[in-house]
Design a protein around this motif. Structure first.
Motif, mmCIF file in Angstrom:
data_model
loop_
_atom_site.group_PDB
_atom_site.id
_atom_site.type_symbol
_atom_site.label_atom_id
_atom_site.label_comp_id
_atom_site.label_asym_id
_atom_site.label_seq_id
_atom_site.Cartn_x
_atom_site.Cartn_y
_atom_site.Cartn_z
ATOM 1 N N GLY A 16 3.872 -2.290 -2.353
ATOM 2 C CA GLY A 16 4.955 -2.666 -1.449
ATOM 3 C C GLY A 16 5.229 -1.667 -0.340
ATOM 4 N N ASN A 17 4.609 -0.501 -0.381
ATOM 5 C CA ASN A 17 4.795 0.516 0.655
ATOM 6 C C ASN A 17 3.813 0.282 1.795
ATOM 7 O OD1 ASN A 17 6.719 2.521 -0.728
ATOM 8 N ND2 ASN A 17 5.111 2.234 -2.257
ATOM 9 N N SER A 18 4.331 0.150 3.018
ATOM 10 C CA SER A 18 3.483 -0.072 4.181
ATOM 11 C C SER A 18 2.734 1.203 4.547
ATOM 12 C CB SER A 18 4.333 -0.517 5.370
ATOM 13 O OG SER A 18 3.535 -0.604 6.541
ATOM 14 N N TYR A 19 1.441 1.056 4.819
ATOM 15 C CA TYR A 19 0.603 2.164 5.262
ATOM 16 C C TYR A 19 0.300 2.021 6.753
ATOM 17 C CZ TYR A 19 -0.411 4.293 0.712
ATOM 18 O OH TYR A 19 -0.317 4.970 -0.479
ATOM 19 N N THR A 64 -7.013 6.886 3.827
ATOM 20 C CA THR A 64 -5.741 7.159 4.477
ATOM 21 C C THR A 64 -5.831 8.502 5.191
ATOM 22 O OG1 THR A 64 -4.828 8.280 2.533
ATOM 23 C CG2 THR A 64 -4.409 5.914 2.726
ATOM 24 N N GLY A 65 -5.027 8.645 6.218
ATOM 25 C CA GLY A 65 -4.909 9.926 6.889
ATOM 26 C C GLY A 65 -3.823 10.751 6.204
ATOM 27 N N LEU A 69 0.651 10.863 -1.404
ATOM 28 C CA LEU A 69 1.253 11.101 -2.719
ATOM 29 C C LEU A 69 1.405 9.842 -3.551
ATOM 30 C CD1 LEU A 69 3.952 13.780 -1.831
ATOM 31 C CD2 LEU A 69 1.838 14.104 -3.110
ATOM 32 N N ILE A 70 1.601 8.695 -2.890
ATOM 33 C CA ILE A 70 1.763 7.446 -3.648
ATOM 34 C C ILE A 70 0.527 7.188 -4.498
ATOM 35 C CG2 ILE A 70 2.033 4.938 -3.474
ATOM 36 C CD1 ILE A 70 3.634 5.450 -0.859
ATOM 37 N N VAL A 83 -1.971 -1.285 -10.230
ATOM 38 C CA VAL A 83 -1.735 -0.891 -8.839
ATOM 39 C C VAL A 83 -1.933 -2.106 -7.934
ATOM 40 C CG1 VAL A 83 -2.481 0.598 -6.945
ATOM 41 C CG2 VAL A 83 -2.516 1.469 -9.288
ATOM 42 N N PRO A 84 -0.856 -2.623 -7.324
ATOM 43 C CA PRO A 84 -0.993 -3.747 -6.398
ATOM 44 C C PRO A 84 -1.241 -3.261 -4.969
ATOM 45 C CG PRO A 84 1.328 -3.367 -6.875
ATOM 46 C CD PRO A 84 0.535 -2.334 -7.645
ATOM 47 N N LEU A 85 -2.276 -3.802 -4.346
ATOM 48 C CA LEU A 85 -2.605 -3.491 -2.957
ATOM 49 C C LEU A 85 -2.692 -4.791 -2.171
ATOM 50 C CD1 LEU A 85 -5.489 -0.927 -3.600
ATOM 51 C CD2 LEU A 85 -3.163 -0.378 -2.867
#
Length: 171
Positions: A16-19, A64-65, A69-70, A83-85
Motif C-alpha cells: 500500500g505504500n507508493s514508490y 529502488t533508489g 526500509l520497507i 508481501v503485496p506488491l
C-alpha cells in the motif's frame, strides 16, 4: 503500419505504500509452463504435454533508489503471500494516441535483496527479487490472467482453467 504500446510511466506500491519517485525499474514476471515431450506409436513427432507451471515459479524483480526500509523490514516474511506488491503502468501508442492502463498485483516474499554499492556522492539502489504465490494482470479494467498457486486457481481471459480439476479433487 502500427506502432506498439510503449510504457510511458509507472508506479509500484509495496504493501500500500507508493514508490512514486522511488521505484527505478520493474521486471514483470515471466510466465512459464512445465512441458514434457511425448511421442507414441503412430505419431510422426513429439507433442509436449502441459504439466502445470514451470518449476522456476513466478518472480518479480524490481529496483529502488536509496535506502528502502520497507522492503528490508519485510525480509524473512513467514507467509508465502506475505508481501503485496502492485505495479501500475500507463502504455500509449504514438501513432494513434490510444492508451492502456495496466495493473499487476502479486503477493509473495522477498527471495533476495541486493543492497548495491555504497559510495558517497553516487547513486544508491536496492534490487529485490520477490517470489510470488499470487499473480493478477489487469489491462484497461479487464482481468487477463489470475494465478493463485496456494488456492489452485488459474484463470486466463475469463476461463477458469482448473475448475474441472478442483471439482474432481472435491474442492
Amino acid at each position: 503500419m502500427a506502432l506498439p504500446r510503449k510504457l510511458k510511466n509507472m508506479n509500484l506500491f509495496n504493501d500500500g505504500n507508493s514508490y512514486l519517485g522511488i521505484a527505478k525499474s520493474v521486471t514483470l514476471p515471466s510466465l512459464g509452463r512445465k512441458m514434457e515431450s511425448y511421442r507414441g506409436g503412430g505419431m510422426n513427432g513429439p507433442v509436449k504435454a502441459d504439466l502445470g507451471f514451470s518449476d522456476d515459479g513466478i518472480q518479480l524483480e524490481w529496483k529502488t533508489g536509496g535506502l528502502d526500509l520497507i522492503s528490508l523490514r519485510q525480509f524473512g516474511a513467514i507467509k508465502a503471500a506475505g508481501v503485496p506488491l502492485r505495479f501500475t503502468g500507463f502504455y500509449q501508442q504514438d501513432d494513434t494516441g490510444e492508451d492502456s492502463q495496466v495493473e499487476l498485483v502479486v503477493r509473495g516474499r522477498h527471495e533476495t535483496i541486493e543492497m548495491g554499492d555504497a559510495q558517497p556522492g553516487e547513486d544508491t539502489e536496492h534490487a529485490m527479487t520477490t517470489t510470488c504465490s499470487y499473480y493478477k494482470l489487469t489491462v484497461d479494467g479487464e482481468e487477463v490472467i489470475e494465478i493463485d498457486l496456494l488456492n489452485f486457481i488459474e484463470k486466463v481471459n475469463g476461463v477458469d482453467m482448473l475448475e474441472k480439476q478442483r471439482a474432481a479433487l472435491g474442492f
